[in-house]
Structure formats: C-alpha cells, structure tokens
Design an enzyme around this catalytic site. Structure first.
Site, PDB file in Angstrom:
ATOM      1  N   LEU A  27       0.815  -1.215   0.026  1.00 16.63           N
ATOM      2  CA  LEU A  27      -0.006   0.049  -0.013  1.00 16.63           C
ATOM      3  C   LEU A  27       0.769   1.286   0.031  1.00 16.63           C
ATOM      4  O   LEU A  27       2.033   1.201   0.530  1.00 16.63           O
ATOM      5  CB  LEU A  27      -0.820   0.000   1.336  1.00 16.63           C
ATOM      6  CG  LEU A  27      -2.138  -0.744   1.359  1.00 16.63           C
ATOM      7  CD1 LEU A  27      -2.947  -0.568   2.683  1.00 16.63           C
ATOM      8  CD2 LEU A  27      -3.228  -0.391   0.164  1.00 16.63           C
ATOM      9  N   HIS A  70      -5.069  -4.559 -11.501  1.00 13.43           N
ATOM     10  CA  HIS A  70      -5.408  -5.582 -10.528  1.00 13.43           C
ATOM     11  C   HIS A  70      -6.135  -6.575 -11.388  1.00 13.43           C
ATOM     12  O   HIS A  70      -6.992  -6.406 -12.142  1.00 13.43           O
ATOM     13  CB  HIS A  70      -6.359  -5.167  -9.540  1.00 13.43           C
ATOM     14  CG  HIS A  70      -6.865  -5.759  -8.649  1.00 13.43           C
ATOM     15  ND1 HIS A  70      -6.137  -6.229  -7.446  1.00 13.43           N
ATOM     16  CD2 HIS A  70      -7.979  -6.500  -8.260  1.00 13.43           C
ATOM     17  CE1 HIS A  70      -6.741  -7.111  -6.558  1.00 13.43           C
ATOM     18  NE2 HIS A  70      -7.792  -7.099  -7.152  1.00 13.43           N
TER      19      HIS A  70
HETATM   20  C1  GRF Z   1      -0.023  -8.654 -11.777  1.00 16.57           C
HETATM   21  O1  GRF Z   1      -0.894  -9.824 -11.918  1.00 16.57           O
HETATM   22  C2  GRF Z   1      -0.895  -7.626 -11.338  1.00 16.57           C
HETATM   23  O2  GRF Z   1      -2.052  -7.565 -11.510  1.00 16.57           O
HETATM   24  C3  GRF Z   1      -0.607  -7.760  -9.886  1.00 16.57           C
HETATM   25  O3  GRF Z   1       0.688  -8.201  -9.647  1.00 16.57           O
HETATM   26  C4  GRF Z   1       1.197  -8.880 -10.821  1.00 16.57           C
HETATM   27  C5  GRF Z   1       2.562  -8.483 -11.475  1.00 16.57           C
HETATM   28  O4  GRF Z   1       2.863  -9.115 -12.540  1.00 16.57           O
HETATM   29  N1  GRF Z   1      -0.892  -6.502  -9.212  1.00 16.57           N
HETATM   30  P1  GRF Z   1       4.274  -8.682 -13.331  1.00 16.57           P
HETATM   31  O5  GRF Z   1       5.167  -8.418 -12.172  1.00 16.57           O
HETATM   32  O6  GRF Z   1       3.838  -7.430 -14.056  1.00 16.57           O
HETATM   33  O7  GRF Z   1       4.571  -9.768 -14.256  1.00 16.57           O
END
Ligand code: GRF
Length: 209
Positions: free
Chosen positions: A95, A112
């Site tokens: 956060l 997300h």
């Molecule tokens: C993704 O699934 C995003 O939605 C989540 O963390 C993951 C990051 O993936 N918040 P990456 O490191 O960009 O491959």
C-alpha cells in the site's frame, strides 16, 4: 513526439515485471518516457528489465527506513526529483501511504487481476476461484489510500467457466493486463482521462464531458 513532450512515467514493481516490460515495449519512447523504475524488493526481476532498457532504478526496502511512511516519502522524493508526472504500479505489492499519494494526486494508477470491487487485495485470482466465479477480469484504476479502491479507468472481463488452477487464470489475464495498462498510460498521455465533475468516482475516458 519529442522526449520533452512525452508523459514522464515512473514505475513501481515488486516482482517479475511483465507489465513493466509491456510498457517498455509498447509506449516507452512513444507517448510516454519511463524515467524511473523503483522497487521495494532489492534485486526484483523488474529492476533488471529497467536496467536493460537503460532506465534509472531505485531500491526502497522498508527495512532501510524507520517506517513505511518514511520509505514512501523517500520514494516520492526520488520520483519528484525526476519530474515524474504519472506513477504506474505494475505489480507493486505494498500500500502507498498518504504522504506519497499527496505528491501525485490522481497521478498514480494500478493494475489489478480482478473485476473490482470484487476481490481486492492480495490473492485476487485465488479469491475469485474460491468464490466459484465464471467470469474473471482485469481492472486499471487510480490509487487512493484504500486497498484497490480508487476510481476505475478501464476494465475487461474474460469468461473462464472451467478454470480451476490459479496459474491458468493468471496466464489468461496476463495479456489483458498488458493491453489495459499500456492502453491506460496512452490514454492518460493523450489527455483523454479525466474525472467526471458530476460524479465523485466516475472517470471519463475519451470523448467529451
Ligand atoms: C499482476 O498480476 C498484477 O495484476 C498484480 O501483480 C502482478 C504483477 O505481474 N498486481 P508482473 O510483475 O507485471 O509480471
């Protein structure tokens, strides 16, 4: 578009950085210029991707500061000193405290892996599977002090009625994340994203108010 006109973007990432890579491949040097990539995880794979692209990196582990608030202020100062106009959370798993957000009002976005407001927080895909949903999806939203609670910019759903394994859902969501996040950066760079004056949570995308 000259480097001076491009939106100056800072990216924060904790993990593998595939979303960062999509930004580097699709919008960096075009509509936007990624000028800084920071992480709370020293040695995160995302930092390696940034270095390979010749981008300035910073490591901000909370253990190096008296508190998360102090770490966040240091991170905000680092980004402000590079004249960052938009902060993109690309798999940044912490956060952000109020002090950070005050430095970038309506200028921090996050991706997300769920259709918010369903399944905020960590383990979103697992939460969705445990609930038994048949439609999954991705949300790109502005970041506020809550957990994945800021105004929504873009969303996309995908039907996966047979899915049982988190990894198969994540694999299906990943290209959608990359499309939505890079799309949102492009839209913001072109000035097409703005708050709806008549509705506190609605974000207008494209068109006229
Ligand atoms: C993704 O699934 C995003 O939605 C989540 O963390 C993951 C990051 O993936 N918040 P990456 O490191 O960009 O491959």
């Amino acid at each position: 578009m000259s480097a001076r006109q491009r939106l100056r973007v800072g990216v924060l990432a904790s993990g593998t950085g595939t979303n960062l890579q999509a930004i580097l491949d699709r919008v960096h040097g075009k509509e936007a210029e990624v000028v800084a990539v920071g992480s709370d995880k020293p040695g995160a794979q995302a930092l390696g991707r940034a270095l390979k692209a010749g981008i300035d990196t910073g490591e901000f582990p909370v253990s190096a500061y008296a508190s998360r608030e102090e770490r966040d202020l240091a991170m905000a100062e680092w980004l402000v000193s590079r004249n960052v106009e938009l902060v993109v959370l690309a798999g940044y798993m912490q956060l952000l405290s109020a002090g950070f957000l005050a430095a970038f009002p309506l200028r921090v976005i996050n991706v997300h892996p769920a259709l918010l407001p369903a399944f905020p927080g960590v383990r979103a895909v697992e939460q969705a599977l445990e609930y038994g949903v048949k439609v999954f999806g991705v949300t790109v939203h502005f970041v506020d002090e809550g957990i994945d609670s800021g105004p929504i910019i873009l969303q996309q759903a995908i039907e996966l009625p047979e899915a049982v394994e988190p990894e198969e859902v994540r694999a299906a969501l990943r290209p959608i994340e990359h499309d939505l996040l890079t799309g949102a950066v492009r839209l913001i760079a072109s000035g097409a994203v703005r708050p709806d004056p008549s509705h506190p949570r609605r974000v207008l995308v494209g068109g006229t108010a």
